[in-house]
Design an enzyme around this catalytic site. Structure first.
Site, PDB file in Angstrom:
ATOM      1  N   ALA A  61       0.839  -1.200   0.000  1.00 36.89           N
ATOM      2  CA  ALA A  61       0.000   0.000   0.000  1.00 36.89           C
ATOM      3  C   ALA A  61       0.873   1.249   0.000  1.00 36.89           C
ATOM      4  CB  ALA A  61      -0.898   0.000   1.226  1.00 36.89           C
ATOM      5  N   ASN A 110       8.850   9.179   4.385  1.00 36.64           N
ATOM      6  CA  ASN A 110       7.619   9.881   4.041  1.00 36.64           C
ATOM      7  C   ASN A 110       6.857  10.261   5.301  1.00 36.64           C
ATOM      8  OD1 ASN A 110       4.698   8.602   4.292  1.00 36.64           O
ATOM      9  ND2 ASN A 110       6.122   6.875   4.028  1.00 36.64           N
ATOM     10  N   PHE A 114      -1.786   9.893   5.402  1.00 36.87           N
ATOM     11  CA  PHE A 114      -3.051   9.383   4.837  1.00 36.87           C
ATOM     12  C   PHE A 114      -3.719  10.396   3.905  1.00 36.87           C
ATOM     13  CE2 PHE A 114      -4.153   6.105   8.412  1.00 36.87           C
ATOM     14  CZ  PHE A 114      -3.203   5.237   7.897  1.00 36.87           C
ATOM     15  N   ASN A 138      -5.957  -0.852   1.678  1.00 33.04           N
ATOM     16  CA  ASN A 138      -5.469  -0.500   2.999  1.00 33.04           C
ATOM     17  C   ASN A 138      -6.461   0.469   3.630  1.00 33.04           C
ATOM     18  OD1 ASN A 138      -3.514   1.204   4.897  1.00 33.04           O
ATOM     19  ND2 ASN A 138      -2.453  -0.698   4.408  1.00 33.04           N
ATOM     20  N   ASN A 169      -4.749  -0.767   8.928  1.00 34.21           N
ATOM     21  CA  ASN A 169      -3.460  -0.103   9.089  1.00 34.21           C
ATOM     22  C   ASN A 169      -3.467   0.765  10.348  1.00 34.21           C
ATOM     23  OD1 ASN A 169      -1.061   1.268   8.904  1.00 34.21           O
ATOM     24  ND2 ASN A 169      -1.449   2.158   6.898  1.00 34.21           N
ATOM     25  N   SER A 172       0.911   3.220  10.722  1.00 37.19           N
ATOM     26  CA  SER A 172       1.554   4.379  10.111  1.00 37.19           C
ATOM     27  C   SER A 172       2.037   5.328  11.209  1.00 37.19           C
ATOM     28  CB  SER A 172       0.582   5.118   9.194  1.00 37.19           C
ATOM     29  OG  SER A 172       1.135   6.356   8.796  1.00 37.19           O
ATOM     30  N   ASN A 174       2.619   8.456  10.755  1.00 38.78           N
ATOM     31  CA  ASN A 174       2.413   9.824  10.284  1.00 38.78           C
ATOM     32  C   ASN A 174       1.055  10.419  10.620  1.00 38.78           C
ATOM     33  OD1 ASN A 174       5.000   9.875   9.029  1.00 38.78           O
ATOM     34  ND2 ASN A 174       4.155   8.585   7.412  1.00 38.78           N
ATOM     35  N   THR A 175       0.221   9.676  11.331  1.00 40.96           N
ATOM     36  CA  THR A 175      -1.025  10.212  11.875  1.00 40.96           C
ATOM     37  C   THR A 175      -0.921  10.145  13.390  1.00 40.96           C
ATOM     38  OG1 THR A 175      -2.334   9.535   9.965  1.00 40.96           O
ATOM     39  CG2 THR A 175      -3.526   9.900  12.023  1.00 40.96           C
ATOM     40  N   LYS A 210      -1.837  -4.796   9.605  1.00 44.45           N
ATOM     41  CA  LYS A 210      -0.472  -4.336   9.331  1.00 44.45           C
ATOM     42  C   LYS A 210       0.120  -3.716  10.585  1.00 44.45           C
ATOM     43  CE  LYS A 210       2.268  -2.040   5.771  1.00 44.45           C
ATOM     44  NZ  LYS A 210       2.209  -1.383   4.448  1.00 44.45           N
ATOM     45  N   THR A 238       6.393  -5.503   7.815  1.00 48.45           N
ATOM     46  CA  THR A 238       5.934  -4.427   8.689  1.00 48.45           C
ATOM     47  C   THR A 238       5.734  -3.149   7.884  1.00 48.45           C
ATOM     48  OG1 THR A 238       8.166  -3.553   9.142  1.00 48.45           O
ATOM     49  CG2 THR A 238       7.355  -5.314  10.582  1.00 48.45           C
ATOM     50  N   ASN A 239       5.230  -2.137   8.576  1.00 49.71           N
ATOM     51  CA  ASN A 239       5.157  -0.785   8.037  1.00 49.71           C
ATOM     52  C   ASN A 239       6.523  -0.107   8.172  1.00 49.71           C
ATOM     53  OD1 ASN A 239       4.053   1.745   7.138  1.00 49.71           O
ATOM     54  ND2 ASN A 239       2.098   1.228   8.078  1.00 49.71           N
TER      55      ASN A 239
END
Length: 352
Positions: A61, A110, A114, A138, A169, A172, A174-175, A210, A238-239
């Site tokens: 994803a 990155n 989202f 995802n 997910n 991440s 980044n949130t 994930k 993994t992420n």
């Protein structure tokens, strides 16, 4: 790699990373990327979480967040494709710049957050999907949602009729506070809601989870126990990581999730540990730093039934998919394996 693809990659590297990514998607949509079609063999064909795969090499994803290049991706040689993440409502993500090349490390950082067109627009594109591909979505949560856990089930219900699998997910970086949903109680409640939504659908699809590579031993044990209790169909390990050890690139200090070659060892060790914890009770999908057929083979030896890649495409081009699939077939044959399944977990102790 053809001379044309080499020239295209060289040109893209001179462009701001997020714009280059957009141009790569446009090339796929326009049919300008290599398209070997179905890549398979008796040795490579496998079944993961009830899904028949022509080969075990998938797209992770994040490459096609909005399901815009499904036809091109279906012809690129992947055994399965995952798009997204999708959230209930469209959201712009974090401010730009938010994508950074780490060329000296063959990595990427990155902090997209989202960014996507929302589930309604994405579902409309999924409805036009090629039927001869194995396709997943995802699932994500809106940053300003009052109930992030509920967002995952909302997206699933809206898009499920067009999917073969969906991935929860919660990993991440980044949130803000999203990874808090990996805690035992929060994760159990979230997965319970998603599985309940899935079970109410007219057609059953597979649900994956994930996870992050930065969980400690207890956190990984908690995730394994909750995932098994919830009866998810697979775990994706993994992420991206927040770790920054040993990087040389100037952009290494940027905030966000690190992917690519620097993630390979860390993610593969987590995969092997998770394989030991789950003891074959749930399939694992290995992601993180895969650049070669040998990398894919090592993920399988560590416990993965299938693998996914993404960042390596920025450096090796879409023709890398064919190289890895065909190379994996040869590597399995050289080691005397008649199938992917025979190789799964055979080197787990080397990595754990």
């Amino acid at each position: 790699m053809s001379l044309l693809e080499q020239a295209g990659l060289a040109a893209l590297r001179r462009v701001e990373p997020e714009r280059a990514h957009r141009l790569a998607l446009l090339a796929l949509r326009a049919g300008l990327a290599p398209a070997p079609g179905l890549l398979s063999s008796d040795r490579l064909r496998t079944r993961v979480a009830g899904l028949p795969l022509p080969n075990p090499v998938g797209l992770a994803a994040g490459f096609d967040k909005n399901a815009e290049a499904l036809l091109g991706l279906s012809r690129a040689g992947f055994g399965f494709v995952e798009v997204g993440a999708a959230t209930p409502r469209p959201q712009p993500g974090n401010p730009r710049p938010r994508l950074f090349r780490l060329a000296e490390d063959s990595g990427v950082i990155n902090r997209f957050g989202f960014n996507n067109d929302g589930m309604e627009a994405i579902a409309a594109r999924l409805a036009r999907r090629p039927r001869d591909m194995v396709l997943g979505l995802n699932l994500g949560a809106n940053k300003d949602s009052a109930d992030r856990a509920a967002d995952f089930a909302t997206v699933l219900r809206h898009c499920a009729e067009h999917l073969d699998f969906a991935t929860v997910n919660v990993s991440s970086p980044n949130t803000e506070r999203l990874r808090d949903l990996q805690g035992r109680d929060a994760l159990a409640a979230l997965l319970g809601g998603v599985i309940e939504a899935r079970d109410a659908l007219p057609r059953r699809i597979s649900v994956f989870l994930k996870i992050a590579p930065d969980l400690d031993g207890q956190g990984l044990r908690d995730v394994a126990e909750v995932a098994l209790a919830a009866r998810v169909d697979a775990i994706v390990a993994t992420n991206t990581t927040l770790a920054r050890e040993g990087l040389r690139s100037a952009a290494a200090s940027q905030a966000g999730g690190l992917s690519g070659r620097p993630l390979f060892d860390r993610s593969t060790r987590v995969l092997a540990h998770l394989s030991g914890l789950t003891k074959g009770a749930v399939p694992l999908i290995g992601v993180g730093g895969i650049e070669t057929a040998e990398h894919a083979f090592q993920k399988i030896r560590a416990g993965a039934s299938a693998v996914q890649l993404y960042t390596a495409l920025a450096y090796g081009g879409i023709s890398l998919v064919r190289d890895i699939v065909e190379g994996l077939d040869k590597r399995l044959a050289a080691e005397g394996f008649a199938s992917v399944e025979e190789a799964v977990g055979t080197g787990r102790d080397d990595w754990a």
